[in-house]
Write an enzyme that holds these catalytic residues in place. Structure first.
Site, PDB file in Angstrom:
ATOM      1  CG  HIS A  24      -6.287  -0.167  -8.095  1.00  0.00           C
ATOM      2  ND1 HIS A  24      -6.944   1.045  -7.976  1.00  0.00           N
ATOM      3  CD2 HIS A  24      -5.968  -0.547  -6.830  1.00  0.00           C
ATOM      4  CE1 HIS A  24      -7.013   1.385  -6.708  1.00  0.00           C
ATOM      5  NE2 HIS A  24      -6.431   0.441  -5.985  1.00  0.00           N
ATOM      6  CG  HIS A  74      -2.290   0.612   0.930  1.00  0.00           C
ATOM      7  ND1 HIS A  74      -2.668   1.839   1.436  1.00  0.00           N
ATOM      8  CD2 HIS A  74      -3.348   0.173   0.207  1.00  0.00           C
ATOM      9  CE1 HIS A  74      -3.892   2.136   1.050  1.00  0.00           C
ATOM     10  NE2 HIS A  74      -4.331   1.120   0.294  1.00  0.00           N
TER      11      HIS A  74
END
Length: 384
Positions: free
Chosen positions: A287, A187
């Site tokens: 994504h 992340h």
């Protein structure tokens, strides 16, 4: 000649922005232009592009419109502009598919697969109870999962922080066995020295990939990190055009690219990024922690990209607290998951029908989602 006559924007829960474009012959196209936590900024960019370039134009000239929106301004690129272009591009492809009564993927050369593998999130922002959650998702039919590697982590953290990350992955691996893939998302929270330590420490439990091991502004560190592990490296959700991807292709540090169909210029641009990746033997896993229009757009490109590996989707993701992906669809069965796969949508355009009445109802709610601001123990800002 058909012309673009009107558009509407709807900010809806949990954190999505929908775009509806109308044409003079009554066809409606939908897109999802949004940056999570910056929806008001993207809304302004969409309005500027629509008012400056697109109202009154022929919707069928998609490539020309893309070039005009991108190159027509002296300043270009970045998350806000590219996300605005992305949602408009999705809506234009939706219109074109409806004009020809065909899915977008048929207009892009036809499908190379019949269905697309999907993965499911477990564990939340600060990963917890991952083993139990993973077992539940596998029992529900998913064959691939993704989890965050760590909560906030210091620039150079202690051995316990590494051990905790290893324990979480070990717990999931033991819960689901060796036949389930487990992606581990760093992340962008992790600095280069910690990414190297974590990549090596997690490797015995065989992650599917490690995602965004460093922030994209530090992509020059990826070859060094990749040299520490045999685990595939994935990145790209915060990269917005083929030009952003050039260097990671050239240094061959990335094995899986993750462009976002609502951030990286839409269907037009991501198809080009996928083709570039194919030339460098890199797979693509778009994504998509977003809504139904973003997911439908992803599936159009997954359908035609030979190197599409797997698709993120946001059903039951921890961000979706008030509404979920299926809520805005007239026919939610279009995203039925079967043994970890979803069939290609076969309807015209993006292949989904939006419930406009429900969208209008939910758009009356004040949506103002922003990601949390995390801080370290010393009060300094931590990467979320």
């Amino acid at each position: 000649m058909t012309r673009i006559t009107n558009y509407e924007l709807f900010e809806v829960p949990p954190r999505w922005l929908f775009l509806r474009i109308e044409t003079s012959d009554g066809i409606v196209g939908w897109g999802e232009p949004v940056v999570e936590g910056r929806s008001h900024s993207v809304r302004a960019a969409v309005e500027e592009l629509m008012e400056t370039y697109l109202l009154g134009e022929d919707p069928s000239r998609i490539e020309d419109h893309w070039q005009t929106m991108y190159r027509g301004g002296f300043y270009r690129g970045g998350p806000i502009l590219m996300s605005a272009i992305a949602g408009i591009d999705q809506a234009l492809w939706d219109i074109k598919g409806k004009q020809f009564d065909a899915p977008v993927y048929e207009l892009l050369g036809g499908p190379v697969r019949d269905r697309v593998r999907v993965y499911q999130w477990v564990g939340g922002d600060r990963p917890a109870a991952v083993g139990e959650a993973a077992a539940e998702k596998v029992d529900a039919g998913f064959t691939a999962l993704k989890m965050n590697a760590t909560p906030e982590i210091r620039r150079v953290d202690n051995p316990s922080a590494v051990a905790d990350a290893v324990d979480r992955l070990r717990t999931v691996r033991e819960a689901v066995g060796p036949e389930v893939d487990i992606g581990v998302d760093f992340h962008g929270r992790v600095t280069k020295p910690m990414a190297k330590r974590l990549a090596k420490a997690l490797e015995p439990h065989e992650p599917f990939f490690i995602e965004e091991p460093v922030l994209p502004e530090h992509n020059d560190a990826l070859p060094d990190i990749a040299a520490q592990t045999s685990t595939p490296i994935a990145t790209g959700e915060r990269m917005y055009s083929r030009w952003d991807y050039k260097h990671v292709f050239e240094d061959q540090s990335v094995d899986i690219i993750q462009p976002d169909l609502s951030h990286a210029g839409g269907i037009t641009e991501v198809k080009k990024i996928a083709a570039m990746a194919e030339a460098y033997d890199a797979a693509m896993a778009p994504h998509c922690p977003l809504g139904p229009l973003a997911l439908a757009s992803c599936l159009q490109v997954d359908a035609v990209a030979p190197n599409a590996l797997i698709q993120e989707q946001s059903l039951d993701i921890h961000y979706n607290e008030s509404n979920d992906v299926l809520d805005y669809l007239e026919d939610p069965s279009v995203f039925d998951y079967d043994d970890g796969y979803v069939d290609l949508p076969d309807g015209p355009g993006l292949g989904v029908d939006i419930d406009i009445d429900y969208v209008r109802e939910r758009a009356e709610i004040d949506v103002d989602w922003h990601n949390p601001v995390w801080r370290h123990d010393d009060g300094g800002v931590a990467e979320w």
